[in-house]
Motif scaffolding. Structure first.
Motif, short mmCIF file in Angstrom:
data_model
loop_
_atom_site.label_atom_id
_atom_site.label_comp_id
_atom_site.label_asym_id
_atom_site.label_seq_id
_atom_site.Cartn_x
_atom_site.Cartn_y
_atom_site.Cartn_z
N UNK A 268 6.17 -7.70 -10.59
CA UNK A 268 5.37 -7.80 -9.38
C UNK A 268 4.23 -8.78 -9.61
N UNK A 269 3.89 -9.43 -8.53
CA UNK A 269 2.79 -10.38 -8.61
C UNK A 269 1.47 -9.63 -8.46
N UNK A 270 0.41 -10.18 -9.03
CA UNK A 270 -0.89 -9.48 -8.98
C UNK A 270 -1.40 -9.25 -7.55
N UNK A 271 -1.19 -10.17 -6.64
CA UNK A 271 -1.71 -10.00 -5.28
C UNK A 271 -0.98 -8.90 -4.53
N UNK A 272 0.29 -8.63 -4.86
CA UNK A 272 1.00 -7.54 -4.20
C UNK A 272 0.49 -6.19 -4.68
N UNK A 273 0.12 -6.13 -5.96
CA UNK A 273 -0.45 -4.88 -6.50
C UNK A 273 -1.79 -4.60 -5.83
N UNK A 274 -2.61 -5.63 -5.69
CA UNK A 274 -3.91 -5.47 -5.03
C UNK A 274 -3.71 -5.03 -3.59
N UNK A 275 -2.77 -5.65 -2.90
CA UNK A 275 -2.49 -5.31 -1.51
C UNK A 275 -2.00 -3.87 -1.39
N UNK A 276 -1.13 -3.46 -2.31
CA UNK A 276 -0.61 -2.09 -2.31
C UNK A 276 -1.74 -1.08 -2.55
N UNK A 277 -2.64 -1.36 -3.46
CA UNK A 277 -3.77 -0.46 -3.73
C UNK A 277 -4.66 -0.35 -2.50
N UNK A 278 -4.93 -1.47 -1.84
CA UNK A 278 -5.77 -1.46 -0.63
C UNK A 278 -5.11 -0.64 0.48
N UNK A 279 -3.82 -0.78 0.66
CA UNK A 279 -3.09 -0.02 1.69
C UNK A 279 -3.15 1.47 1.38
N UNK A 280 -2.98 1.85 0.12
CA UNK A 280 -3.02 3.27 -0.26
C UNK A 280 -4.43 3.83 -0.01
N UNK A 281 -5.46 3.07 -0.40
CA UNK A 281 -6.84 3.53 -0.18
C UNK A 281 -7.12 3.69 1.30
N UNK A 282 -6.69 2.73 2.12
CA UNK A 282 -6.89 2.84 3.58
C UNK A 282 -6.15 4.04 4.15
N UNK A 283 -4.94 4.31 3.65
CA UNK A 283 -4.17 5.46 4.11
C UNK A 283 -4.90 6.77 3.80
N UNK A 284 -5.43 6.88 2.58
CA UNK A 284 -6.17 8.08 2.20
C UNK A 284 -7.43 8.24 3.06
N UNK A 285 -8.15 7.13 3.29
CA UNK A 285 -9.35 7.19 4.12
C UNK A 285 -9.04 7.62 5.55
N UNK A 286 -7.96 7.08 6.12
CA UNK A 286 -7.57 7.48 7.48
C UNK A 286 -7.21 8.96 7.55
N UNK A 287 -6.51 9.45 6.52
CA UNK A 287 -6.15 10.87 6.49
C UNK A 287 -7.40 11.74 6.41
N UNK A 288 -8.36 11.36 5.55
CA UNK A 288 -9.60 12.14 5.43
C UNK A 288 -10.41 12.11 6.72
N UNK A 289 -10.49 10.97 7.37
CA UNK A 289 -11.19 10.89 8.65
C UNK A 289 -10.52 11.75 9.71
N UNK A 290 -9.21 11.79 9.72
CA UNK A 290 -8.47 12.62 10.66
C UNK A 290 -8.80 14.09 10.44
#
Length: 157
Positions: A1-23
């Motif tokens: 995997x390329x480094x930018x895809x890992x960074x993008x994947x981490x950001x998506x996971x963090x956003x998903x967790x934040x949305x769940x907590x806000x909900x």
């Protein structure tokens, strides 16, 4: 995997967790608000009062008892609240008004109001006509849009 895809994947996971907590947080606060609304409706009383003045003030300047100010959350202390100064019998006091009815509360008129503690839930006129809802002034932007629509021949907002 390329480094930018890992960074993008981490950001998506963090956003998903934040949305769940806000909900979850939003659902809990919505349930608390519903319970408080039911309690206020159960404890409301009808009182005849003279409305002296109404303003939107920060809670520190509202004239409410110090115990009420101490119990409010710190975030709400800076927000402006709809405060109504009323005379109930010989006593003059400040009450918090429901945001939905604040604009329809008549000033310098005697009304019958549904009150729960220091919170005004509903207002009905006692003498004369029913309280008339005040017309809000249009802001600069809305006036400009309405003028442009008039010139263009469209129906104004």
């Amino acid at each position: 995997m390329k480094p930018w895809t890992i960074v993008l994947l981490v950001i998506v996971v963090i956003l998903g967790v934040l949305l769940f907590l806000l909900y979850r947080f939003g659902r809990k606060t919505q349930q608390k608000q519903a319970e408080q609304q039911q309690m206020m409706q159960a404890n409301k009383q009808t009182v005849s009062m003279l409305i002296i003045d109404k303003k939107r003030l920060p809670i520190k300047q509202s004239g409410l008892p110090q115990s009420v100010i101490a119990q409010t959350p710190k975030l709400m202390r800076r927000a402006k609240m709809p405060i109504v100064k009323v005379k109930v019998g010989p006593q003059v006091m400040s009450l918090v008004c429901d945001e939905k009815i604040f604009d329809s509360v008549p000033v310098k008129k005697e009304v019958k109001a549904s009150v729960s503690g220091i919170y005004i839930l509903d207002v009905k006129g006692l003498h004369g006509k029913a309280p008339v809802r005040e017309v809000k002034k249009k802001g600069f932007f809305k006036r400009a849009v309405a003028k442009m629509q008039e010139k263009a021949g469209a129906k104004p907002l």
